[in-house]
Design a protein around this motif. Structure first.
Motif, PDB file in Angstrom:
ATOM      1  N   ARG A  33      16.818  33.115  80.191  1.00 27.83           N
ATOM      2  CA  ARG A  33      16.042  32.570  79.078  1.00 27.83           C
ATOM      3  C   ARG A  33      16.248  33.400  77.821  1.00 27.83           C
ATOM      4  O   ARG A  33      16.360  34.626  77.886  1.00 27.83           O
ATOM      5  N   LEU A  34      16.270  32.717  76.671  1.00 24.79           N
ATOM      6  CA  LEU A  34      16.433  33.401  75.400  1.00 24.79           C
ATOM      7  C   LEU A  34      15.112  34.020  74.969  1.00 24.79           C
ATOM      8  O   LEU A  34      14.068  33.373  74.990  1.00 24.79           O
ATOM      9  N   VAL A  35      15.172  35.294  74.579  1.00 23.89           N
ATOM     10  CA  VAL A  35      13.990  36.027  74.148  1.00 23.89           C
ATOM     11  C   VAL A  35      14.286  36.698  72.811  1.00 23.89           C
ATOM     12  O   VAL A  35      15.337  37.313  72.631  1.00 23.89           O
ATOM     13  N   ASP A  36      13.348  36.573  71.861  1.00 24.55           N
ATOM     14  CA  ASP A  36      13.469  37.271  70.580  1.00 24.55           C
ATOM     15  C   ASP A  36      12.755  38.610  70.680  1.00 24.55           C
ATOM     16  O   ASP A  36      11.543  38.650  70.945  1.00 24.55           O
ATOM     17  N   LEU A  37      13.484  39.696  70.467  1.00 27.56           N
ATOM     18  CA  LEU A  37      12.902  41.031  70.534  1.00 27.56           C
ATOM     19  C   LEU A  37      12.404  41.451  69.148  1.00 27.56           C
ATOM     20  O   LEU A  37      13.114  41.307  68.152  1.00 27.56           O
ATOM     21  N   ASP A  38      11.216  41.989  69.108  1.00 29.85           N
ATOM     22  CA  ASP A  38      10.546  42.287  67.841  1.00 29.85           C
ATOM     23  C   ASP A  38      10.967  43.662  67.322  1.00 29.85           C
ATOM     24  O   ASP A  38      10.217  44.636  67.387  1.00 29.85           O
ATOM     25  N   ILE A  39      12.178  43.736  66.761  1.00 26.48           N
ATOM     26  CA  ILE A  39      12.653  45.012  66.223  1.00 26.48           C
ATOM     27  C   ILE A  39      12.541  45.062  64.705  1.00 26.48           C
ATOM     28  O   ILE A  39      12.638  46.142  64.110  1.00 26.48           O
ATOM     29  N   TYR A  40      12.368  43.920  64.060  1.00 29.38           N
ATOM     30  CA  TYR A  40      12.098  43.866  62.619  1.00 29.38           C
ATOM     31  C   TYR A  40      11.451  42.535  62.285  1.00 29.38           C
ATOM     32  O   TYR A  40      11.512  41.580  63.060  1.00 29.38           O
ATOM     33  N   ARG A  41      10.799  42.476  61.106  1.00 28.84           N
ATOM     34  CA  ARG A  41      10.212  41.240  60.628  1.00 28.84           C
ATOM     35  C   ARG A  41      11.227  40.567  59.723  1.00 28.84           C
ATOM     36  O   ARG A  41      11.784  41.210  58.817  1.00 28.84           O
ATOM     37  N   LEU A  42      11.438  39.306  59.960  1.00 27.19           N
ATOM     38  CA  LEU A  42      12.494  38.580  59.259  1.00 27.19           C
ATOM     39  C   LEU A  42      11.907  37.482  58.385  1.00 27.19           C
ATOM     40  O   LEU A  42      11.103  36.670  58.844  1.00 27.19           O
ATOM     41  N   ASP A  43      12.324  37.450  57.136  1.00 21.17           N
ATOM     42  CA  ASP A  43      11.954  36.373  56.215  1.00 21.17           C
ATOM     43  C   ASP A  43      13.256  35.767  55.694  1.00 21.17           C
ATOM     44  O   ASP A  43      13.856  36.282  54.746  1.00 21.17           O
ATOM     45  N   ARG A  44      13.685  34.688  56.340  1.00 19.40           N
ATOM     46  CA  ARG A  44      14.972  34.095  55.982  1.00 19.40           C
ATOM     47  C   ARG A  44      14.951  33.469  54.591  1.00 19.40           C
ATOM     48  O   ARG A  44      15.961  33.494  53.880  1.00 19.40           O
ATOM     49  N   LYS A  45      13.801  32.919  54.205  1.00 22.62           N
ATOM     50  CA  LYS A  45      13.705  32.286  52.890  1.00 22.62           C
ATOM     51  C   LYS A  45      13.867  33.323  51.786  1.00 22.62           C
ATOM     52  O   LYS A  45      14.585  33.108  50.800  1.00 22.62           O
ATOM     53  N   ALA A  46      13.194  34.461  51.942  1.00 22.89           N
ATOM     54  CA  ALA A  46      13.303  35.540  50.957  1.00 22.89           C
ATOM     55  C   ALA A  46      14.552  36.390  51.180  1.00 22.89           C
ATOM     56  O   ALA A  46      14.895  37.224  50.336  1.00 22.89           O
TER      57      ALA A  46
END
Length: 325
Positions: free
Chosen positions: A143-156
C-alpha cells in the motif's frame, strides 16, 4: 528524534525511481537545510531554490560527465539544463566544460533566460516530484503511504520544515546525502557504462572538482617526437611550441582520470573544439599504435608501468567499447 530520520531512511531505501528526479530533489532539500542558519522558526523552501540546486547537479553531471539520467527520453530537467549549457557555450565561444559555479554568472547575464529555465524546472517539480518523493509502498499489501517529513503546499510551490526537523536533518545531513549519492550511483549504472560513477555523483556539488593540470605529462609525450618536430596527434601537422595542448582521446568526462595511455599532443584549437566527442575507430587504432611505440621509449617506472598495463589489458579498446555503448 531518530524516528524522524528513520522516515527519511525508509524513503531513500524504498523509493521507486524511473529517473533521478527524486534523488536530486532529496539531495537539494538536505543541502539547503544544511546551509540554513536555524533561528528557531519553521523554515520555508521554495521550489525555485530547489530548482537552482538541481540545475547545478544536472549541469555538472551532463556537461562534465555526460551521464544519462533515464533510459529513454531525456527528462525535462535535463532538457532545460542542456539549454543552459548551450547558452553558456555560445557566450564563451567554447565547448570546454565549465563548472556550474563559474558558469552561473554567464547565465545571469540574461536574467529572463535564466529565470525561464529555473521556472520550467520548478514547475516540473510541482507537477510530479514534490509529492511522489515522500510516498512509498509499505507492508505485504504494498500500500502507498505518505510519510510526514515536510509540509507541502503545491499551489504556493513551497516546502516547510519545523525547527526540530531542521536540527535533526543537520545532524544527519552527511549520512543522508551519502545514502542518496549511493542510490543515485546505483541508478545511473543502469543507464551508463562509464567508470567511477559513484565518484562523479559525489562530485556534482563539490566546488573543488576540476581537471588536473596536464603539463606534467608534456615531457613524456614529447619524448616520442622525432627530428625536433612537434606533431599534432589528430591532424599530423607540425605545431609551434606555444600551440601545444594535451588532450584525452577517450574524453575525461567518461574516464574521470588522467592516464598517460589516453593522453596525446594536439593544438589548442583542436582541443577546444573536440570537447566530449567520441573518437573514431581510426583514432583509437592510432592511439593503440602510439602506446606501443611510447612504452619502448619511456624510462620513468611509473609511466612505463601504466602504459604496459594498458597494453596488456587492452584498456583502449575496452573503454572505447564502453564509451560507444
Amino acid at each position: 528524534m531518530i524516528d524522524y530520520i528513520n522516515l527519511w531512511l525508509d524513503i531513500i531505501e524504498n523509493m521507486n525511481n524511473d529517473n533521478t528526479y527524486k534523488l536530486a530533489w532529496g539531495r537539494a532539500l538536505i543541502e539547503i537545510v544544511y546551509e540554513h542558519k536555524d533561528d528557531g522558526n519553521d523554515f520555508v523552501i521554495s521550489f525555485v531554490q530547489i530548482a537552482e540546486k538541481m540545475l547545478k547537479y544536472y549541469w555538472n553531471q551532463t556537461y562534465f560527465f555526460n551521464l544519462k539520467q533515464s533510459p529513454g527520453k531525456k527528462p525535462i530537467v535535463v532538457q532545460e539544463t542542456e539549454k543552459c549549457i548551450e547558452f553558456v557555450k555560445n557566450i564563451r565561444q567554447s565547448n570546454i566544460p565549465v563548472w556550474f559555479d563559474k558558469a552561473q554568472q554567464d547565465l545571469l547575464s540574461d536574467p529572463n533566460f535564466y529565470q525561464k529555465r529555473i521556472n520550467a524546472i520548478a514547475k516540473t517539480l510541482e507537477h510530479d516530484v514534490c509529492w511522489r518523493f515522500k510516498r512509498i509502498k509499505r507492508d505485504h499489501h504494498q500500500r502507498l503511504v505518505d510519510l510526514d517529513i515536510y509540509r507541502l503546499d503545491r499551489k504556493a510551490m513551497i516546502v516547510t520544515f519545523t525547527s526540530e526537523e531542521i536540527k535533526q536533518l543537520k545532524d544527519y545531513a552527511f549520512i543522508l546525502s551519502q545514502l542518496m549519492n549511493y542510490k543515485w550511483a546505483q541508478l545511473l549504472e543502469k543507464f551508463n557504462s562509464a567508470p567511477k560513477i559513484a565518484l562523479k555523483v559525489k562530485g556534482i556539488s563539490d566546488a573543488k572538482i576540476r581537471r588536473n593540470n596536464l603539463s606534467k605529462f608534456k615531457h613524456i609525450l614529447l619524448s616520442q617526437m622525432k627530428d625536433g618536430n612537434i606533431i599534432d596527434f589528430y591532424t599530423g601537422k607540425v605545431l609551434e611550441e606555444n600551440d601545444i595542448s594535451i588532450d584525452h582521446v577517450i574524453p575525461w568526462s567518461f574516464m574521470y582520470s588522467d592516464d598517460i595511455w589516453n593522453l596525446v599532443i594536439t593544438s589548442k584549437s583542436v582541443n577546444s573544439s573536440k570537447s566530449n566527442s567520441i573518437p573514431s575507430e581510426e583514432v583509437i587504432e592510432r592511439l593503440e599504435k602510439r602506446n606501443k611505440e611510447l612504452v619502448e621509449i619511456v624510462k620513468e617506472p611509473k609511466y612505463h608501468e601504466e602504459l604496459q598495463t594498458a597494453i596488456d589489458n587492452n584498456y583502449v579498446q575496452k573503454f572505447y567499447v564502453a564509451l560507444s555503448m
